[in-house]
Write a protein that holds these residues in place. Structure first.
Motif, PDB file in Angstrom:
ATOM      1  N   GLU A 112     -16.707   3.083   1.166  1.00 56.56           N
ATOM      2  CA  GLU A 112     -15.577   2.655   1.988  1.00 56.56           C
ATOM      3  C   GLU A 112     -14.923   3.803   2.760  1.00 56.56           C
ATOM      4  OE1 GLU A 112     -14.849  -0.465   2.244  1.00 56.56           O
ATOM      5  OE2 GLU A 112     -16.134  -1.233   0.641  1.00 56.56           O
ATOM      6  N   LEU A 113     -15.268   5.052   2.427  1.00 57.69           N
ATOM      7  CA  LEU A 113     -14.598   6.199   3.042  1.00 57.69           C
ATOM      8  C   LEU A 113     -15.174   6.523   4.413  1.00 57.69           C
ATOM      9  CD1 LEU A 113     -14.400   8.582  -0.047  1.00 57.69           C
ATOM     10  CD2 LEU A 113     -12.486   7.381   1.018  1.00 57.69           C
ATOM     11  N   SER A 114     -14.348   7.090   5.280  1.00 54.01           N
ATOM     12  CA  SER A 114     -14.832   7.590   6.559  1.00 54.01           C
ATOM     13  C   SER A 114     -15.681   8.836   6.314  1.00 54.01           C
ATOM     14  CB  SER A 114     -13.665   7.937   7.490  1.00 54.01           C
ATOM     15  OG  SER A 114     -12.875   8.969   6.937  1.00 54.01           O
ATOM     16  N   GLU A 115     -16.530   9.174   7.275  1.00 58.04           N
ATOM     17  CA  GLU A 115     -17.503  10.250   7.062  1.00 58.04           C
ATOM     18  C   GLU A 115     -16.842  11.586   6.755  1.00 58.04           C
ATOM     19  OE1 GLU A 115     -21.182  12.449   9.432  1.00 58.04           O
ATOM     20  OE2 GLU A 115     -20.391  10.538  10.142  1.00 58.04           O
ATOM     21  N   ASP A 116     -15.792  11.933   7.492  1.00 59.15           N
ATOM     22  CA  ASP A 116     -15.136  13.231   7.297  1.00 59.15           C
ATOM     23  C   ASP A 116     -14.542  13.347   5.897  1.00 59.15           C
ATOM     24  OD1 ASP A 116     -15.139  15.426   8.919  1.00 59.15           O
ATOM     25  OD2 ASP A 116     -13.030  15.239   9.484  1.00 59.15           O
ATOM     26  N   VAL A 117     -13.866  12.294   5.435  1.00 56.85           N
ATOM     27  CA  VAL A 117     -13.257  12.296   4.100  1.00 56.85           C
ATOM     28  C   VAL A 117     -14.343  12.290   3.035  1.00 56.85           C
ATOM     29  CG1 VAL A 117     -11.767  11.025   2.509  1.00 56.85           C
ATOM     30  CG2 VAL A 117     -11.190  11.123   4.936  1.00 56.85           C
ATOM     31  N   ARG A 118     -15.415  11.504   3.256  1.00 65.13           N
ATOM     32  CA  ARG A 118     -16.505  11.430   2.297  1.00 65.13           C
ATOM     33  C   ARG A 118     -17.153  12.798   2.098  1.00 65.13           C
ATOM     34  NH1 ARG A 118     -20.564   8.515   4.877  1.00 65.13           N
ATOM     35  NH2 ARG A 118     -19.364   6.616   4.572  1.00 65.13           N
ATOM     36  N   LEU A 119     -17.385  13.514   3.198  1.00 69.59           N
ATOM     37  CA  LEU A 119     -17.996  14.837   3.107  1.00 69.59           C
ATOM     38  C   LEU A 119     -17.114  15.803   2.320  1.00 69.59           C
ATOM     39  CD1 LEU A 119     -19.535  15.359   6.658  1.00 69.59           C
ATOM     40  CD2 LEU A 119     -20.754  15.165   4.488  1.00 69.59           C
ATOM     41  N   GLY A 120     -15.797  15.703   2.532  1.00 69.04           N
ATOM     42  CA  GLY A 120     -14.883  16.571   1.805  1.00 69.04           C
ATOM     43  C   GLY A 120     -14.910  16.307   0.308  1.00 69.04           C
ATOM     44  N   ILE A 121     -15.048  15.047  -0.082  1.00 68.14           N
ATOM     45  CA  ILE A 121     -15.090  14.697  -1.504  1.00 68.14           C
ATOM     46  C   ILE A 121     -16.437  15.080  -2.114  1.00 68.14           C
ATOM     47  CG2 ILE A 121     -15.196  12.725  -3.083  1.00 68.14           C
ATOM     48  CD1 ILE A 121     -12.925  11.478  -1.504  1.00 68.14           C
ATOM     49  N   GLN A 155       0.826  -1.198   0.000  1.00 69.62           N
ATOM     50  CA  GLN A 155       0.000   0.000   0.000  1.00 69.62           C
ATOM     51  C   GLN A 155       0.865   1.255   0.000  1.00 69.62           C
ATOM     52  OE1 GLN A 155      -3.294  -0.787  -0.122  1.00 69.62           O
ATOM     53  NE2 GLN A 155      -3.623   1.335  -0.726  1.00 69.62           N
ATOM     54  N   LEU A 156       1.948   1.234   0.792  1.00 64.97           N
ATOM     55  CA  LEU A 156       2.865   2.367   0.849  1.00 64.97           C
ATOM     56  C   LEU A 156       3.523   2.590  -0.505  1.00 64.97           C
ATOM     57  CD1 LEU A 156       4.416   4.532   2.417  1.00 64.97           C
ATOM     58  CD2 LEU A 156       6.056   2.764   3.089  1.00 64.97           C
ATOM     59  N   GLN A 157       3.960   1.508  -1.141  1.00 63.93           N
ATOM     60  CA  GLN A 157       4.597   1.629  -2.452  1.00 63.93           C
ATOM     61  C   GLN A 157       3.619   2.171  -3.491  1.00 63.93           C
ATOM     62  OE1 GLN A 157       5.974  -2.392  -3.041  1.00 63.93           O
ATOM     63  NE2 GLN A 157       7.938  -2.014  -2.018  1.00 63.93           N
ATOM     64  N   GLN A 158       2.353   1.721  -3.425  1.00 66.29           N
ATOM     65  CA  GLN A 158       1.348   2.208  -4.358  1.00 66.29           C
ATOM     66  C   GLN A 158       1.087   3.695  -4.153  1.00 66.29           C
ATOM     67  OE1 GLN A 158      -2.589   0.546  -3.929  1.00 66.29           O
ATOM     68  NE2 GLN A 158      -3.034   0.779  -6.108  1.00 66.29           N
ATOM     69  N   LEU A 159       1.006   4.114  -2.891  1.00 65.03           N
ATOM     70  CA  LEU A 159       0.784   5.525  -2.580  1.00 65.03           C
ATOM     71  C   LEU A 159       1.950   6.367  -3.087  1.00 65.03           C
ATOM     72  CD1 LEU A 159      -0.868   7.742  -1.223  1.00 65.03           C
ATOM     73  CD2 LEU A 159       0.282   7.176   0.926  1.00 65.03           C
ATOM     74  N   GLN A 160       3.181   5.887  -2.881  1.00 64.80           N
ATOM     75  CA  GLN A 160       4.362   6.614  -3.345  1.00 64.80           C
ATOM     76  C   GLN A 160       4.379   6.711  -4.866  1.00 64.80           C
ATOM     77  OE1 GLN A 160       7.424   4.255  -1.477  1.00 64.80           O
ATOM     78  NE2 GLN A 160       7.522   5.565   0.333  1.00 64.80           N
ATOM     79  N   VAL A 184     -10.758   8.944 -10.608  1.00 63.62           N
ATOM     80  CA  VAL A 184     -11.465   7.693 -10.315  1.00 63.62           C
ATOM     81  C   VAL A 184     -12.589   7.496 -11.332  1.00 63.62           C
ATOM     82  CG1 VAL A 184     -12.909   6.487  -8.630  1.00 63.62           C
ATOM     83  CG2 VAL A 184     -10.920   7.783  -7.857  1.00 63.62           C
ATOM     84  N   ASP A 185     -12.722   6.286 -11.841  1.00 61.34           N
ATOM     85  CA  ASP A 185     -13.770   5.971 -12.810  1.00 61.34           C
ATOM     86  C   ASP A 185     -15.143   6.250 -12.194  1.00 61.34           C
ATOM     87  OD1 ASP A 185     -15.499   4.921 -14.641  1.00 61.34           O
ATOM     88  OD2 ASP A 185     -14.524   2.955 -14.792  1.00 61.34           O
ATOM     89  N   THR A 215      -7.336  -0.943  -9.286  1.00 58.78           N
ATOM     90  CA  THR A 215      -7.327  -1.005  -7.826  1.00 58.78           C
ATOM     91  C   THR A 215      -8.733  -1.252  -7.292  1.00 58.78           C
ATOM     92  OG1 THR A 215      -5.499   0.583  -7.798  1.00 58.78           O
ATOM     93  CG2 THR A 215      -6.674   0.236  -5.726  1.00 58.78           C
ATOM     94  N   ALA A 216      -8.859  -2.115  -6.303  1.00 54.87           N
ATOM     95  CA  ALA A 216     -10.156  -2.394  -5.688  1.00 54.87           C
ATOM     96  C   ALA A 216     -10.687  -1.131  -5.005  1.00 54.87           C
ATOM     97  CB  ALA A 216     -10.023  -3.522  -4.665  1.00 54.87           C
ATOM     98  N   PRO A 217     -12.012  -0.945  -4.958  1.00 54.93           N
ATOM     99  CA  PRO A 217     -12.586   0.256  -4.342  1.00 54.93           C
ATOM    100  C   PRO A 217     -12.113   0.500  -2.907  1.00 54.93           C
ATOM    101  CG  PRO A 217     -14.275  -0.911  -5.556  1.00 54.93           C
ATOM    102  CD  PRO A 217     -13.056  -1.778  -5.575  1.00 54.93           C
ATOM    103  N   CYS A 218     -11.967  -0.580  -2.115  1.00 51.32           N
ATOM    104  CA  CYS A 218     -11.521  -0.400  -0.731  1.00 51.32           C
ATOM    105  C   CYS A 218     -10.095   0.134  -0.674  1.00 51.32           C
ATOM    106  CB  CYS A 218     -11.640  -1.716   0.034  1.00 51.32           C
ATOM    107  SG  CYS A 218     -10.692  -3.086  -0.666  1.00 51.32           S
ATOM    108  N   ASP A 219      -9.243  -0.300  -1.624  1.00 55.95           N
ATOM    109  CA  ASP A 219      -7.864   0.188  -1.655  1.00 55.95           C
ATOM    110  C   ASP A 219      -7.794   1.612  -2.197  1.00 55.95           C
ATOM    111  OD1 ASP A 219      -6.851  -2.182  -0.635  1.00 55.95           O
ATOM    112  OD2 ASP A 219      -6.654  -3.095  -2.615  1.00 55.95           O
ATOM    113  N   THR A 220      -8.684   1.931  -3.145  1.00 53.60           N
ATOM    114  CA  THR A 220      -8.755   3.312  -3.636  1.00 53.60           C
ATOM    115  C   THR A 220      -9.169   4.245  -2.500  1.00 53.60           C
ATOM    116  OG1 THR A 220      -9.351   2.549  -5.857  1.00 53.60           O
ATOM    117  CG2 THR A 220      -9.833   4.847  -5.313  1.00 53.60           C
ATOM    118  N   ALA A 221     -10.143   3.798  -1.685  1.00 56.69           N
ATOM    119  CA  ALA A 221     -10.581   4.597  -0.534  1.00 56.69           C
ATOM    120  C   ALA A 221      -9.429   4.821   0.437  1.00 56.69           C
ATOM    121  CB  ALA A 221     -11.740   3.901   0.175  1.00 56.69           C
TER     122      ALA A 221
END
Length: 455
Positions: free
Chosen positions: A74-83, A13-18, A63-64, A39-45
């Protein structure tokens, strides 16, 4: 194999993020879009939650659109609201189109009122009805947690009919382990497991093989209680019924895992006065505003302790060594109290502590506090006697230590129980109250006893 996965997954996950960050910085947006498509939706989240705001906004645009709904789930509420804040209502409506009943309700509840109205207006009639139904159930209840994708059968048909019906459907909902048996009024009668269906003669009747003792979940049951039932019975799924025993849907184990994780995060972060849905990469001003409330409360409790200490200014002026030792007793009481507090909050959360055994828990924590008080009082008295060559000072500190550890144990057990009765979350308010109690009792016991015996 599981051990290798646990060790390698965070690194992957770290390598993918980098790699994503590097590609974004170099303007290789097409490459990033291709990576996200694989990438799976959970990993994209997880990538979105692990990215600062500027990178997150750019990532979301890549994102498609066909999988944006799955990622939002899959996102937490705070991040979801921001998006969601950067999406148009018609795009939000499109993203929620294929969401399950429970996820749709969770997303819509998190929207501001104005945005919610615009999103519902952008939905078609069918999705609007689904949204209304999803929001009709109380938040954090079994109704809000359930999905409506149940497979129902009648009790008077043969297994062969059931098998042909399943073949006609083409597929079963994800996580299906039981088929629910209902009458013509859709009242829940029992369950037929897939293993029973597949291992018996096709000529047998459903009524003769179904489990009539299958436990159903009331629509209004709190999700924490539902999670406890799943944990106790090792369920994979469970039917949800209304007050008339009519089948409304089912709760599956994947939803329960989310509940357990959220409860654990809530109790852990609540002890520090933090919101379990808070975005790690939220703007500085927004995070500061949220945290300043509890810092202000803590300042008030510290001032209360300082006010108690101010009554003993004369004593501290005569014996300066007391100022050096004054922090020991409150500190020990705070640690001991936190141990009791955490244990009791956990016991309440998992349903182990209730009105029938509360008294036993309090007496137990009192006994533990007294035993630890004697042990550490003797130890600290010995240390002070050897260090300062003053037996009386050691005795004073020992007495204060004993008193504060006893009070800390009792307070740690009583505070969450009392707060629960007052319908106040013990995880949020418990630690602040406990700190106040142990600080004031510790300072008063030590300085008060010193004033009485040493001055």
């Amino acid at each position: 194999m599981p051990e290798t996965f646990e060790q390698d997954y965070p690194l992957q996950q770290l390598q993918q993020l980098q790699q994503v960050t590097k590609s974004l910085n170099s303007g290789q947006f097409v490459q990033v879009r291709r990576m996200l498509a694989k990438t799976a939706p959970c990993d994209t989240a997880l990538l979105l939650e692990s990215s600062p705001h500027k990178v997150r906004r750019l990532l979301w645009q890549l994102v498609d659109p066909d999988v944006q709904g799955d990622v939002l789930e899959e996102l937490s509420e705070d991040v979801r609201l921001g998006i969601i804040a950067q999406m148009e209502p018609k795009h939000i409506a499109a993203a929620t189109e294929d969401m399950g009943h429970d996820d749709l309700g969770e997303v819509l509840r998190s929207l501001p009122d104005t945005v919610y109205k615009d999103v519902v207006s952008a939905m078609d009639i069918q999705d609007r009805e689904r949204a209304t139904q999803a929001l009709s159930y109380q938040e954090r209840s079994a109704g809000a947690l359930m999905n409506t994708d149940t497979v129902t059968i009648r009790p008077d048909v043969t297994l062969d009919v059931v098998l042909r019906y399943i073949r006609l459907r083409g597929e079963l909902p994800e996580g299906t382990d039981d088929l629910y048996v209902v009458d013509k009024h859709n009242c829940f009668l029992g369950a037929l497991s897939l293993s029973t269906l597949l291992t018996n003669s096709p000529e047998k009747i459903v009524h003769d093989l179904m489990d009539e003792d299958c436990e159903s979940i009331p629509i209004s049951m709190d999700e924490s209680e539902v999670a406890q039932l799943f944990e106790r019975h090792n369920w994979i799924s469970a039917p949800v019924v209304d007050d008339n025993a009519q089948l409304l849907g089912r709760v599956t184990i994947d939803d329960i895992v989310d509940v357990i994780r959220e409860d654990a995060e809530h109790h852990l972060l609540g002890l520090a006065g933090l919101d379990d849905e808070e975005d790690t990469f939220a703007p500085v001003l927004k995070s500061s505003k949220k945290r300043s409330v509890w810092l202000g409360v803590n300042l008030l409790t510290a001032l209360a302790a300082a006010f108690v200490a101010s009554f003993f200014e004369g004593t501290l002026a005569i014996l300066p060594i007391l100022a050096v030792l004054n922090g020991i007793v409150p500190s020990m009481g705070g640690v001991a109290g936190s141990q009791s507090l955490t244990l009791v909050i956990r016991g309440i959360a998992v349903g182990h502590i209730n009105q029938t055994n509360q008294r036993f828990v309090m007496i137990k924590e009192l006994a533990i506090g007294a035993l630890n008080g004697i042990l550490w009082a003797v130890l600290i008295a010995s240390v002070i006697a050897l260090w300062q060559w003053d037996l009386m000072l050691g005795a004073v500190l020992a007495f204060a230590m004993f008193m504060n550890l006893v009070v800390a144990g009792v307070a740690g057990a009583c505070i969450p129980i009392i707060l629960k009765r007052m319908k106040i979350d013990p995880a949020l308010a418990g630690s602040v109250i406990l700190t106040t109690v142990t600080d004031i009792v510790g300072i008063f016991a030590f300085l008060g006893t010193a004033t009485w015996l040493l001055v």
